[in-house]
Design a protein around this motif. Sequence first.
Motif, PDB file in Angstrom:
ATOM      1  N   ARG A  85     131.863  18.463   2.069  1.00  0.00           N
ATOM      2  CA  ARG A  85     130.473  19.256   2.626  1.00  0.00           C
ATOM      3  C   ARG A  85     130.384  20.502   1.911  1.00  0.00           C
ATOM      4  NH1 ARG A  85     129.635  23.193   6.066  1.00  0.00           N
ATOM      5  NH2 ARG A  85     131.813  23.348   6.591  1.00  0.00           N
ATOM      6  N   ARG A  86     131.321  21.316   1.595  1.00  0.00           N
ATOM      7  CA  ARG A  86     131.185  22.619   1.227  1.00  0.00           C
ATOM      8  C   ARG A  86     131.230  22.526  -0.272  1.00  0.00           C
ATOM      9  NH1 ARG A  86     135.658  25.033   1.826  1.00  0.00           N
ATOM     10  NH2 ARG A  86     136.929  23.491   3.001  1.00  0.00           N
ATOM     11  N   ALA A  87     131.314  21.728  -0.858  1.00  0.00           N
ATOM     12  CA  ALA A  87     131.267  21.385  -2.471  1.00  0.00           C
ATOM     13  C   ALA A  87     129.957  21.499  -3.242  1.00  0.00           C
ATOM     14  CB  ALA A  87     131.924  19.804  -2.910  1.00  0.00           C
ATOM     15  N   ALA A  88     129.936  21.870  -4.363  1.00  0.00           N
ATOM     16  CA  ALA A  88     128.648  22.237  -4.900  1.00  0.00           C
ATOM     17  C   ALA A  88     128.046  20.804  -5.076  1.00  0.00           C
ATOM     18  CB  ALA A  88     128.742  22.507  -6.186  1.00  0.00           C
ATOM     19  N   PRO A  89     126.469  20.615  -4.677  1.00  0.00           N
ATOM     20  CA  PRO A  89     125.940  19.339  -4.710  1.00  0.00           C
ATOM     21  C   PRO A  89     125.460  18.917  -6.314  1.00  0.00           C
ATOM     22  CG  PRO A  89     124.346  20.949  -4.061  1.00  0.00           C
ATOM     23  CD  PRO A  89     125.509  21.564  -4.094  1.00  0.00           C
ATOM     24  N   ASP A  90     126.327  18.744  -7.068  1.00  0.00           N
ATOM     25  CA  ASP A  90     125.975  18.222  -8.212  1.00  0.00           C
ATOM     26  C   ASP A  90     126.750  17.085  -8.701  1.00  0.00           C
ATOM     27  OD1 ASP A  90     128.812  18.789  -8.762  1.00  0.00           O
ATOM     28  OD2 ASP A  90     128.553  20.734  -9.852  1.00  0.00           O
ATOM     29  N   GLY A  91     127.222  16.118  -7.936  1.00  0.00           N
ATOM     30  CA  GLY A  91     127.709  14.685  -8.174  1.00  0.00           C
ATOM     31  C   GLY A  91     129.203  14.857  -8.771  1.00  0.00           C
ATOM     32  N   HIS A  92     129.713  15.989  -8.911  1.00  0.00           N
ATOM     33  CA  HIS A  92     131.132  16.073  -9.445  1.00  0.00           C
ATOM     34  C   HIS A  92     132.132  15.987  -8.418  1.00  0.00           C
ATOM     35  CE1 HIS A  92     128.687  16.712 -12.984  1.00  0.00           C
ATOM     36  NE2 HIS A  92     129.533  16.378 -13.524  1.00  0.00           N
ATOM     37  N   ALA A 261     128.249  11.821  -0.951  1.00  0.00           N
ATOM     38  CA  ALA A 261     128.321  13.061  -1.793  1.00  0.00           C
ATOM     39  C   ALA A 261     127.725  14.072  -0.775  1.00  0.00           C
ATOM     40  CB  ALA A 261     127.339  12.785  -2.929  1.00  0.00           C
ATOM     41  N   PRO A 262     127.830  15.404  -1.171  1.00  0.00           N
ATOM     42  CA  PRO A 262     127.029  16.466  -0.313  1.00  0.00           C
ATOM     43  C   PRO A 262     125.531  16.123  -0.339  1.00  0.00           C
ATOM     44  CG  PRO A 262     128.436  17.544  -1.831  1.00  0.00           C
ATOM     45  CD  PRO A 262     128.361  16.059  -2.154  1.00  0.00           C
ATOM     46  N   ARG A 263     124.867  16.244   0.802  1.00  0.00           N
ATOM     47  CA  ARG A 263     123.497  15.984   0.953  1.00  0.00           C
ATOM     48  C   ARG A 263     122.683  16.216   0.151  1.00  0.00           C
ATOM     49  NH1 ARG A 263     120.493  12.295   3.075  1.00  0.00           N
ATOM     50  NH2 ARG A 263     121.921  12.111   4.943  1.00  0.00           N
ATOM     51  N   VAL A 265     122.640  16.686  -3.049  1.00  0.00           N
ATOM     52  CA  VAL A 265     122.490  16.015  -4.241  1.00  0.00           C
ATOM     53  C   VAL A 265     121.314  15.517  -4.515  1.00  0.00           C
ATOM     54  CG1 VAL A 265     123.302  13.973  -5.830  1.00  0.00           C
ATOM     55  CG2 VAL A 265     125.050  15.495  -4.423  1.00  0.00           C
ATOM     56  N   PRO A 266     120.609  15.880  -5.836  1.00  0.00           N
ATOM     57  CA  PRO A 266     119.155  15.375  -6.109  1.00  0.00           C
ATOM     58  C   PRO A 266     119.159  13.846  -6.033  1.00  0.00           C
ATOM     59  CG  PRO A 266     119.933  17.017  -7.634  1.00  0.00           C
ATOM     60  CD  PRO A 266     121.199  16.763  -6.919  1.00  0.00           C
ATOM     61  N   ALA A 267     118.070  13.334  -5.674  1.00  0.00           N
ATOM     62  CA  ALA A 267     117.810  11.777  -5.582  1.00  0.00           C
ATOM     63  C   ALA A 267     118.055  10.869  -6.688  1.00  0.00           C
ATOM     64  CB  ALA A 267     116.433  11.523  -5.057  1.00  0.00           C
ATOM     65  N   ALA A 268     117.568  11.467  -8.009  1.00  0.00           N
ATOM     66  CA  ALA A 268     117.995  10.885  -9.169  1.00  0.00           C
ATOM     67  C   ALA A 268     119.243  10.769  -9.567  1.00  0.00           C
ATOM     68  CB  ALA A 268     117.086  11.472 -10.314  1.00  0.00           C
ATOM     69  N   LEU A 269     119.902  11.863  -9.475  1.00  0.00           N
ATOM     70  CA  LEU A 269     121.424  11.918  -9.666  1.00  0.00           C
ATOM     71  C   LEU A 269     121.992  10.949  -8.639  1.00  0.00           C
ATOM     72  CD1 LEU A 269     123.921  12.820 -11.049  1.00  0.00           C
ATOM     73  CD2 LEU A 269     123.840  15.084  -9.480  1.00  0.00           C
ATOM     74  N   ALA A 270     121.831  10.904  -7.518  1.00  0.00           N
ATOM     75  CA  ALA A 270     122.361   9.964  -6.560  1.00  0.00           C
ATOM     76  C   ALA A 270     122.248   8.562  -6.821  1.00  0.00           C
ATOM     77  CB  ALA A 270     121.859  10.153  -5.114  1.00  0.00           C
ATOM     78  N   GLU A 271     121.022   8.255  -7.344  1.00  0.00           N
ATOM     79  CA  GLU A 271     120.583   6.707  -7.695  1.00  0.00           C
ATOM     80  C   GLU A 271     121.706   6.374  -9.165  1.00  0.00           C
ATOM     81  OE1 GLU A 271     119.188   4.265  -6.522  1.00  0.00           O
ATOM     82  OE2 GLU A 271     117.820   5.156  -4.861  1.00  0.00           O
ATOM     83  N   GLU A 272     121.864   7.446  -9.990  1.00  0.00           N
ATOM     84  CA  GLU A 272     122.627   7.253 -10.930  1.00  0.00           C
ATOM     85  C   GLU A 272     124.056   7.029 -10.704  1.00  0.00           C
ATOM     86  OE1 GLU A 272     123.749   9.109 -15.661  1.00  0.00           O
ATOM     87  OE2 GLU A 272     122.354  10.082 -14.166  1.00  0.00           O
ATOM     88  N   ILE A 273     124.596   7.802  -9.763  1.00  0.00           N
ATOM     89  CA  ILE A 273     125.955   7.532  -9.438  1.00  0.00           C
ATOM     90  C   ILE A 273     126.155   6.109  -8.641  1.00  0.00           C
ATOM     91  CG2 ILE A 273     127.693   8.436  -7.743  1.00  0.00           C
ATOM     92  CD1 ILE A 273     126.501  11.180  -8.139  1.00  0.00           C
ATOM     93  N   HIS A 274     125.104   5.861  -7.807  1.00  0.00           N
ATOM     94  CA  HIS A 274     125.269   4.585  -7.050  1.00  0.00           C
ATOM     95  C   HIS A 274     125.270   3.501  -8.160  1.00  0.00           C
ATOM     96  CE1 HIS A 274     123.974   1.342  -4.094  1.00  0.00           C
ATOM     97  NE2 HIS A 274     123.299   0.831  -5.115  1.00  0.00           N
ATOM     98  N   GLY A 275     124.457   3.466  -8.975  1.00  0.00           N
ATOM     99  CA  GLY A 275     124.317   2.293 -10.191  1.00  0.00           C
ATOM    100  C   GLY A 275     125.725   2.299 -10.667  1.00  0.00           C
ATOM    101  N   THR A 276     126.251   3.304 -11.366  1.00  0.00           N
ATOM    102  CA  THR A 276     127.500   3.342 -12.276  1.00  0.00           C
ATOM    103  C   THR A 276     128.580   3.049 -11.336  1.00  0.00           C
ATOM    104  OG1 THR A 276     126.665   5.289 -13.454  1.00  0.00           O
ATOM    105  CG2 THR A 276     128.870   5.152 -13.449  1.00  0.00           C
ATOM    106  N   VAL A 277     129.006   3.325 -10.143  1.00  0.00           N
ATOM    107  CA  VAL A 277     129.849   3.003  -9.477  1.00  0.00           C
ATOM    108  C   VAL A 277     129.642   1.268  -8.946  1.00  0.00           C
ATOM    109  CG1 VAL A 277     130.893   3.100  -7.177  1.00  0.00           C
ATOM    110  CG2 VAL A 277     130.408   5.143  -8.277  1.00  0.00           C
ATOM    111  N   ALA A 278     128.558   0.761  -8.756  1.00  0.00           N
ATOM    112  CA  ALA A 278     128.356  -0.568  -8.357  1.00  0.00           C
ATOM    113  C   ALA A 278     128.751  -1.330  -9.771  1.00  0.00           C
ATOM    114  CB  ALA A 278     126.891  -0.736  -8.144  1.00  0.00           C
ATOM    115  N   ARG A 279     128.420  -0.792 -11.022  1.00  0.00           N
ATOM    116  CA  ARG A 279     128.731  -1.589 -12.262  1.00  0.00           C
ATOM    117  C   ARG A 279     130.560  -1.682 -12.536  1.00  0.00           C
ATOM    118  NH1 ARG A 279     124.138   1.163 -14.271  1.00  0.00           N
ATOM    119  NH2 ARG A 279     125.538   2.783 -15.354  1.00  0.00           N
ATOM    120  N   ILE A 280     130.972  -0.371 -11.926  1.00  0.00           N
ATOM    121  CA  ILE A 280     132.492  -0.172 -12.262  1.00  0.00           C
ATOM    122  C   ILE A 280     133.125  -1.366 -11.252  1.00  0.00           C
ATOM    123  CG2 ILE A 280     134.514   0.974 -11.495  1.00  0.00           C
ATOM    124  CD1 ILE A 280     132.856   3.408 -12.542  1.00  0.00           C
ATOM    125  N   LEU A 281     132.773  -1.387 -10.067  1.00  0.00           N
ATOM    126  CA  LEU A 281     133.268  -2.524  -9.118  1.00  0.00           C
ATOM    127  C   LEU A 281     133.104  -3.957  -9.380  1.00  0.00           C
ATOM    128  CD1 LEU A 281     132.748  -0.381  -5.679  1.00  0.00           C
ATOM    129  CD2 LEU A 281     134.774  -0.777  -6.829  1.00  0.00           C
TER     130      LEU A 281
END
Length: 329
Positions: A85-92, A261-263, A265-281
């Motif tokens: 929650r307290r982390a930077a909302p940058d997707g890392h 992720a922390p709330r 996080v920008p929408a475009a970045l969130a979608e990118e993370i979502h897609g990347t993780v889905a491909r991994i699994l």
Amino acid sequence: MFHRVPGRRALLGATAALAATGLRPARAASWPTRQVTIVAPFTPGGPVDVLARVVAQGLQAGSGQNTVVDNRVGAQGNIGIDAVRRAAPDGHTLLLVPAGNLTINPTLMRDLPFDVERDFLPLNLLATAPNVIVCDPRLPVRNLQDLLTYAKTQKDGVTYASPGFGSQLHLAGELLAQRTGIPMLHVPYKGSSQAATDVMSGQVQLLFTNLPAVLEAVRDGQLRALALTTAQRTPVMPDIPTLGELGVEGFDITSWYGLLAPRAVPAALAEEIHGTVARILHEPRTSTALAAQGLSLSDESMADFATRIRTETAVWAKVIRERKIEPQL
């Protein structure tokens, strides 16, 4: 011998297989640009930790950026959750937790330092696992009807273990007692391992847990599976009936694990993370290894995952109220 998480070697082996696939993002990626930390707020070796390492290995293999798993334990997972929650909302900095931390603890625990809907952005419903009711094979019950009959003949009913007070499996037992009218006494444990050991030794009569945690013990005959709490049977052990098939209608409780992720996080970045993780699994060798352990991958959208959290939170709040389960400090 009972293993805390049967098949853990197979799951961790999937991470090595994933690294060998040469997995690469489908397009030029803007994320990650530096080390990613996945906070798994439970001890190493459990399903949360194993899934976190699967995601971390795949992300590192695909991006070239170092990815680490931080097992920041304490306060039933709340220390690690609050750190994200307290982390930077940058997707890392990401959070990987089971269902109960998001849908039960907000009702059952007082003075949490975070609000799930306000502070976190649901990214991926990673995997689901069927929950199962198992018993000591020496108990004179072979199915649910036997259990109902047996429990009603016992002065104090039956005892059932769960991986912890306030866990999804604890409340699943409360819900079954409510739906069937059988008297059951909850015996909380800190995880499924010792709970299963005590059921096998006859100290506790039943255990509510997720199937991957007892898969090998059931296969070896050390525990007897009575019913699944899910709406459908599982292909991993297709002979185990569901509670619905046995007459307890509307019972559909599934263990699941999510990435957030922390709330902010920008929408475009969130979608990118979502897609990347889905491909991994969904990389074939990884998905096959996970499926062999009773874990089903999910294709839920971010919006559907958020809806799931809100819906289940309301369901468990109702159970907690009706069963008069007191919140903990």
